[in-house]
Design a protein around this motif. Structure first.
Motif, PDB file in Angstrom:
ATOM      1  N   LEU B 115       0.835  -1.211   0.000  1.00  0.00           N
ATOM      2  CA  LEU B 115       0.000   0.000   0.000  1.00  0.00           C
ATOM      3  C   LEU B 115       0.865   1.255   0.000  1.00  0.00           C
ATOM      4  CD1 LEU B 115      -2.854  -0.937   2.546  1.00  0.00           C
ATOM      5  CD2 LEU B 115      -3.004  -0.848   0.050  1.00  0.00           C
ATOM      6  N   ARG B 116       1.948   1.232   0.779  1.00  0.00           N
ATOM      7  CA  ARG B 116       2.840   2.399   0.800  1.00  0.00           C
ATOM      8  C   ARG B 116       3.447   2.642  -0.588  1.00  0.00           C
ATOM      9  NH1 ARG B 116       7.333   2.843   5.277  1.00  0.00           N
ATOM     10  NH2 ARG B 116       7.323   4.986   4.488  1.00  0.00           N
ATOM     11  N   ILE B 117       3.895   1.565  -1.242  1.00  0.00           N
ATOM     12  CA  ILE B 117       4.487   1.707  -2.580  1.00  0.00           C
ATOM     13  C   ILE B 117       3.436   2.229  -3.568  1.00  0.00           C
ATOM     14  CG2 ILE B 117       5.510   0.454  -4.529  1.00  0.00           C
ATOM     15  CD1 ILE B 117       6.690  -1.530  -2.448  1.00  0.00           C
ATOM     16  N   ALA B 118       2.243   1.633  -3.527  1.00  0.00           N
ATOM     17  CA  ALA B 118       1.186   2.039  -4.463  1.00  0.00           C
ATOM     18  C   ALA B 118       0.852   3.507  -4.296  1.00  0.00           C
ATOM     19  CB  ALA B 118      -0.057   1.176  -4.246  1.00  0.00           C
ATOM     20  N   ARG B 119       0.730   3.939  -3.042  1.00  0.00           N
ATOM     21  CA  ARG B 119       0.341   5.330  -2.790  1.00  0.00           C
ATOM     22  C   ARG B 119       1.468   6.299  -3.132  1.00  0.00           C
ATOM     23  NH1 ARG B 119      -3.397   3.523   2.411  1.00  0.00           N
ATOM     24  NH2 ARG B 119      -5.389   3.839   1.329  1.00  0.00           N
ATOM     25  N   GLU B 120       2.700   5.926  -2.794  1.00  0.00           N
ATOM     26  CA  GLU B 120       3.850   6.795  -3.104  1.00  0.00           C
ATOM     27  C   GLU B 120       4.023   6.925  -4.623  1.00  0.00           C
ATOM     28  OE1 GLU B 120       6.089   8.165  -0.802  1.00  0.00           O
ATOM     29  OE2 GLU B 120       7.405   9.027  -2.333  1.00  0.00           O
ATOM     30  N   CYS B 121       3.924   5.802  -5.330  1.00  0.00           N
ATOM     31  CA  CYS B 121       4.259   5.818  -6.759  1.00  0.00           C
ATOM     32  C   CYS B 121       3.161   6.409  -7.630  1.00  0.00           C
ATOM     33  CB  CYS B 121       4.608   4.406  -7.244  1.00  0.00           C
ATOM     34  SG  CYS B 121       6.139   3.790  -6.502  1.00  0.00           S
ATOM     35  N   THR B 122       1.894   6.326  -7.178  1.00  0.00           N
ATOM     36  CA  THR B 122       0.814   6.914  -7.978  1.00  0.00           C
ATOM     37  C   THR B 122       0.489   8.328  -7.519  1.00  0.00           C
ATOM     38  OG1 THR B 122      -0.897   6.082  -6.471  1.00  0.00           O
ATOM     39  CG2 THR B 122      -0.283   4.652  -8.329  1.00  0.00           C
ATOM     40  N   GLY B 123       0.916   8.662  -6.302  1.00  0.00           N
ATOM     41  CA  GLY B 123       0.503   9.949  -5.741  1.00  0.00           C
ATOM     42  C   GLY B 123      -0.952   9.960  -5.303  1.00  0.00           C
ATOM     43  N   GLY B 124      -1.616   8.814  -5.403  1.00  0.00           N
ATOM     44  CA  GLY B 124      -3.017   8.710  -4.987  1.00  0.00           C
ATOM     45  C   GLY B 124      -3.159   8.050  -3.630  1.00  0.00           C
ATOM     46  N   GLN B 125      -4.380   8.078  -3.108  1.00  0.00           N
ATOM     47  CA  GLN B 125      -4.668   7.440  -1.823  1.00  0.00           C
ATOM     48  C   GLN B 125      -5.724   6.342  -1.963  1.00  0.00           C
ATOM     49  OE1 GLN B 125      -3.480   7.836   1.419  1.00  0.00           O
ATOM     50  NE2 GLN B 125      -1.833   8.943   0.412  1.00  0.00           N
ATOM     51  N   GLY B 126      -6.556   6.433  -3.002  1.00  0.00           N
ATOM     52  CA  GLY B 126      -7.714   5.556  -3.119  1.00  0.00           C
ATOM     53  C   GLY B 126      -7.364   4.098  -3.404  1.00  0.00           C
ATOM     54  N   ILE B 127      -7.866   3.222  -2.565  1.00  0.00           N
ATOM     55  CA  ILE B 127      -7.622   1.782  -2.728  1.00  0.00           C
ATOM     56  C   ILE B 127      -8.969   1.057  -2.826  1.00  0.00           C
ATOM     57  CG2 ILE B 127      -6.690  -0.313  -1.629  1.00  0.00           C
ATOM     58  CD1 ILE B 127      -4.427   1.463  -2.472  1.00  0.00           C
ATOM     59  N   ILE B 128      -9.055   0.131  -3.770  1.00  0.00           N
ATOM     60  CA  ILE B 128     -10.244  -0.711  -3.917  1.00  0.00           C
ATOM     61  C   ILE B 128      -9.932  -2.102  -3.378  1.00  0.00           C
ATOM     62  CG2 ILE B 128     -11.858  -1.781  -5.552  1.00  0.00           C
ATOM     63  CD1 ILE B 128     -11.233   0.563  -7.475  1.00  0.00           C
ATOM     64  N   SER B 129     -10.826  -2.616  -2.531  1.00  0.00           N
ATOM     65  CA  SER B 129     -10.721  -4.018  -2.104  1.00  0.00           C
ATOM     66  C   SER B 129     -12.116  -4.629  -2.216  1.00  0.00           C
ATOM     67  CB  SER B 129     -10.179  -4.117  -0.674  1.00  0.00           C
ATOM     68  OG  SER B 129     -11.179  -3.747   0.259  1.00  0.00           O
ATOM     69  N   THR B 130     -12.280  -5.871  -1.810  1.00  0.00           N
ATOM     70  CA  THR B 130     -13.618  -6.469  -1.904  1.00  0.00           C
ATOM     71  C   THR B 130     -14.373  -6.244  -0.585  1.00  0.00           C
ATOM     72  OG1 THR B 130     -13.312  -8.688  -1.005  1.00  0.00           O
ATOM     73  CG2 THR B 130     -12.546  -8.319  -3.265  1.00  0.00           C
ATOM     74  N   ALA B 131     -15.649  -6.533  -0.611  1.00  0.00           N
ATOM     75  CA  ALA B 131     -16.529  -6.204   0.518  1.00  0.00           C
ATOM     76  C   ALA B 131     -16.440  -7.195   1.675  1.00  0.00           C
ATOM     77  CB  ALA B 131     -17.971  -6.121   0.020  1.00  0.00           C
ATOM     78  N   HIS B 132     -15.641  -8.234   1.558  1.00  0.00           N
ATOM     79  CA  HIS B 132     -15.569  -9.222   2.648  1.00  0.00           C
ATOM     80  C   HIS B 132     -14.154  -9.814   2.681  1.00  0.00           C
ATOM     81  CE1 HIS B 132     -17.870 -11.603   5.563  1.00  0.00           C
ATOM     82  NE2 HIS B 132     -17.181 -12.660   5.188  1.00  0.00           N
ATOM     83  N   ALA B 133     -13.181  -8.878   2.750  1.00  0.00           N
ATOM     84  CA  ALA B 133     -11.782  -9.285   2.605  1.00  0.00           C
ATOM     85  C   ALA B 133     -11.063  -9.285   3.948  1.00  0.00           C
ATOM     86  CB  ALA B 133     -11.066  -8.329   1.656  1.00  0.00           C
ATOM     87  N   TYR B 134     -10.006 -10.080   4.051  1.00  0.00           N
ATOM     88  CA  TYR B 134      -9.071  -9.971   5.166  1.00  0.00           C
ATOM     89  C   TYR B 134      -7.649  -9.917   4.611  1.00  0.00           C
ATOM     90  CZ  TYR B 134      -6.496 -10.430   9.411  1.00  0.00           C
ATOM     91  OH  TYR B 134      -5.623 -10.168  10.439  1.00  0.00           O
ATOM     92  N   HIS B 135      -6.938  -8.845   4.935  1.00  0.00           N
ATOM     93  CA  HIS B 135      -5.567  -8.708   4.444  1.00  0.00           C
ATOM     94  C   HIS B 135      -4.554  -8.451   5.549  1.00  0.00           C
ATOM     95  CE1 HIS B 135      -6.864  -8.789   0.263  1.00  0.00           C
ATOM     96  NE2 HIS B 135      -7.803  -7.922   0.550  1.00  0.00           N
ATOM     97  N   GLY B 136      -5.006  -8.317   6.815  1.00  0.00           N
ATOM     98  CA  GLY B 136      -4.041  -8.118   7.886  1.00  0.00           C
ATOM     99  C   GLY B 136      -4.538  -7.182   8.964  1.00  0.00           C
ATOM    100  N   ASN B 137      -3.650  -6.883   9.929  1.00  0.00           N
ATOM    101  CA  ASN B 137      -4.094  -6.277  11.184  1.00  0.00           C
ATOM    102  C   ASN B 137      -3.518  -4.902  11.518  1.00  0.00           C
ATOM    103  OD1 ASN B 137      -1.469  -6.795  12.248  1.00  0.00           O
ATOM    104  ND2 ASN B 137      -2.053  -8.928  12.494  1.00  0.00           N
ATOM    105  N   SER B 138      -2.764  -4.281  10.614  1.00  0.00           N
ATOM    106  CA  SER B 138      -2.259  -2.926  10.902  1.00  0.00           C
ATOM    107  C   SER B 138      -3.346  -1.907  10.582  1.00  0.00           C
ATOM    108  CB  SER B 138      -1.024  -2.651  10.049  1.00  0.00           C
ATOM    109  OG  SER B 138      -1.390  -2.599   8.689  1.00  0.00           O
ATOM    110  N   ALA B 139      -3.116  -0.644  10.973  1.00  0.00           N
ATOM    111  CA  ALA B 139      -4.143   0.383  10.768  1.00  0.00           C
ATOM    112  C   ALA B 139      -4.517   0.512   9.293  1.00  0.00           C
ATOM    113  CB  ALA B 139      -3.648   1.726  11.322  1.00  0.00           C
ATOM    114  N   ALA B 140      -3.521   0.646   8.418  1.00  0.00           N
ATOM    115  CA  ALA B 140      -3.817   0.844   6.994  1.00  0.00           C
ATOM    116  C   ALA B 140      -4.418  -0.413   6.379  1.00  0.00           C
ATOM    117  CB  ALA B 140      -2.544   1.237   6.244  1.00  0.00           C
TER     118      ALA B 140
END
Lengths: 426, 426
Positions: B115-140
């Motif tokens: 997520l950090r790489i995606a946001r830094e390299c695109t200059g964007g913040q918007g992320i799309i995920s699915t409505a019932h996903a689990y990807h981990g436990n940090s704030a972001a």
């Protein structure tokens, strides 16, 4: 395989910016106690690494790792006696109010979780850290890792307090006066949040102020700070990644050295002697409040192997009396460094406790002007002479000396003699 | 030590909400291959755990761990042949465009970095995920772990696409029509960002859609999605924590099964067979752009022991032909589950590939009404009968069967017979 061709292969797969130590990177192949060996068989005295806390490849820790890895390695969704026993042992080293623990894998994960708990339980977002801190590499933790993240990238919820620098700022003041002055920086940050309508969540600091340069913290400082934080409705998070597990010799934890009890404690690096193990210890009411609203599970955190390794580290610390060793050898090293200070004008200040030392390299003892170029030359020169150290501080002019805990007076003699010879030749 | 008293001790130190499996938690003491043993010596067939990917306590992997832990365990700030060799071996399993790797310790850390790489390299913040996903436990990462984080806690930068459910939604449509319809959900999320002035950064999905219920993804879907993401200036992040390392038998990575190449890939759980090891593989230009502006270092990530373990896992996968085994045994299990479907009206759908299976438990095959209570009874009943499985899906009505990769047809017979007996007795 030459070191140069390995370096080129590394650049291709890890990229050119993946950090490496020293002007001439070191290719290591073996470690034992306080010793490291490179690909040519050259031996280095490790006076830097705190991850191999009880010594590189400590047989007792490696045996615990291997025994458990042969038997079972599952996560905490199953019941396991080892992880419960480890949790009990670890918690017994804290104040009774700190009675719950989460296990995770890295200091970053520990600080991430601590920030989530602080923000959830206070309902605030505002976090105070110091102006030259490193706490980890995730998005939220990078915001308070002010050493690498410039103000414009920290977002609206971070305030910093200046780095404590009593070496330059004491100006004859006693601890009571100086600690009151320093604590006012925290009050100012709290007030700034209030002025900007940001609800305060807490303060997160390294209890060694390691990246900041290992300042000698004036007596009474932390208690004053914690009172300000609590009065403002925030929680105090002690990052013990650097100070924890007896690094300072006198106590198991840095906050105990500084005389204040945190609401949340984070720990990492030395915890598993190199095995990826970290943790968050907190008040049970905070843990209850957070986990009743948020699912927290860490697949590898507190798995059976990690718990066995963590237990072995605690056993070795106790049985080899490594805190006592840190006190005795630490005093010996401080005395030796002070002696070098009388001989080498570049040494502006010597400070530290247990087995963590900072040596300020300055152009001039009166002006206290930092000497970063000379500091870098000393770090690289020591490496060439077979002793590994590093540097820290806002001016990059402080030698960072932080050996594994079994460091002996014999090892200290080699460290001191090498530094003396090198500085004589500069 | 009884299981009950261990449970009480655990509640005191880990808190009451630390997740446990099953109505009656399981106390494990030993693991070997696909087998787990509890404190009373009872044996369980593990048809659930993907962390012990090549089998619990695989001797080859444990030996690599122990050999390296006895020799050296340092981080990537020193040069080490093992980590470079591992990076090369791992990268050789990807498309040539994915030529750089970061090592870290957990899937959470991998997704954080992505997520950090995606946001830094695109200059964007918007992320799309699915409505019932689990990807981990940090704030972001919790913001996109929509399974546990309600919309009001996700912040302004997250949009979700509905969970793919071809079992209920195909309605006679062919793959081309259905994949086009599903891909439109991504276009809608992209458009919604644009309408709200949020610059788009990327899409992050699990290439197995595991928490979502392991849907049979219509052919052509992912290529259409990636085109939409790229046309909107975003990057495609494939979370391979579930699908990776040959889980589906036909390919090493889930995105290869689905026929599209990501810009960034994250991986975790099976990577170290239980050792805390995870990684981010990405295009070299993204890595260069990110690391030239941001210092990324992970103390334990890619240390010498982790690298040795990771290499051993790759060796075992290859030498024991475990992808081929997943294909052969996987087809056998699917055939067996389909046979059970003809016998038990509760089984609404059987799907999966390699050694990852989903069995939809429904009240009625015509209405396809989910049967979560029955699903829970089956999962707990299987545990009582010595076979470990779990459940997933938006309705919590899907049996999740995902055994270690050396699962044999004999193991499959036991799984199928136990499920048959249990469902007959319901």
């Amino acid at each position: 395989m030459s070191t140069q061709s390995l370096l080129e292969r590394r650049f291709r797969v890890l990229g050119k910016h993946s950090p490496l130590f020293y002007d001439k990177p070191l290719q290591l192949v073996r470690g034992e106690g306080v010793w490291l060996y490179d690909a040519e068989g050259k031996r280095y005295l490790d006076a830097y690494n705190n991850v191999p806390h009880v010594g590189h490849c400590h047989p007792r820790v490696v045996d615990a790792l291997c025994r458990q890895a042969h038997a079972l390695n599952t996560h905490t969704r199953y019941l396991d006696d080892t992880v419960v026993t480890y949790a009990e042992r670890l918690l017994s080293t804290f104040d009774k109010s700190l009675s719950n623990v989460f296990f995770c894998c890295t200091g970053t994960e520990a600080n991430e979780l601590a920030l989530r708990i602080a923000r959830e339980c206070t309902g605030g977002q505002g976090i105070i850290s110091t102006a030259h801190a490193y706490h980890g590499n995730s998005a939220a933790v990078a915001q308070i890792s002010t050493l690498f993240t410039p103000p414009e990238k920290r977002g609206p919820f971070i305030r910093t307090i200046p780095v404590l620098d009593p070496y330059r700022e004491r100006r004859g003041r006693d601890d009571e006066t100086l600690s009151t002055a320093y604590a006012q920086d925290v009050q100012k940050a709290v007030d700034d949040f209030a002025r900007n309508g940001v609800k305060f969540a807490g303060l997160l600091i390294c209890t060694a102020f390691s990246s900041e340069g290992l300042p000698t913290v004036p007596r009474g400082y932390l208690a004053k700070v914690v009172k300000i934080v609590h009065d403002a409705g925030g929680v105090f998070i002690a990052d013990e990644v650097q100070a924890g597990f007896g690094r300072f010799g006198s106590h198991m934890w840095g906050h105990q050295v500084l005389g204040a009890t945190p609401d949340i404690v984070t720990m990492g690096k030395p915890m598993g002697n190199g095995h990826p193990l970290a943790g968050v210890v907190a008040r049970a009411d905070l843990v209850e409040q957070f986990t009743s609203q948020n699912m927290y599970f860490n697949t590898f955190g507190g798995n059976a192997v990690s718990a066995a390794v963590g237990l072995a580290v605690l056993d070795v610390l106790q049985e080899e009396r490594l805190l006592e060793n840190a006190r005795i050898v630490g005093e010996y090293v401080i005395a030796g460094l002070r002696k070098l200070q009388t001989k080498h004008a570049l040494i502006g200040d010597v400070r530290g406790a247990g087995l963590f030392f900072a040596v300020e390299i300055v152009r001039d003892r009166t002006t206290q002007e930092p000497a970063p170029a000379e500091t870098k030359r000393i770090v690289n020169g020591m490496r060439e002479r077979g002793v590994l150290i590093s540097r820290i501080g806002i001016h990059d002019n402080i030698l960072k000396i932080r050996p594994p805990m079994p460091f002996s007076t014999g090892n200290a003699d080699l460290l001191l003699k090498t530094l003396d010879d090198l500085m004589t030749s500069l």
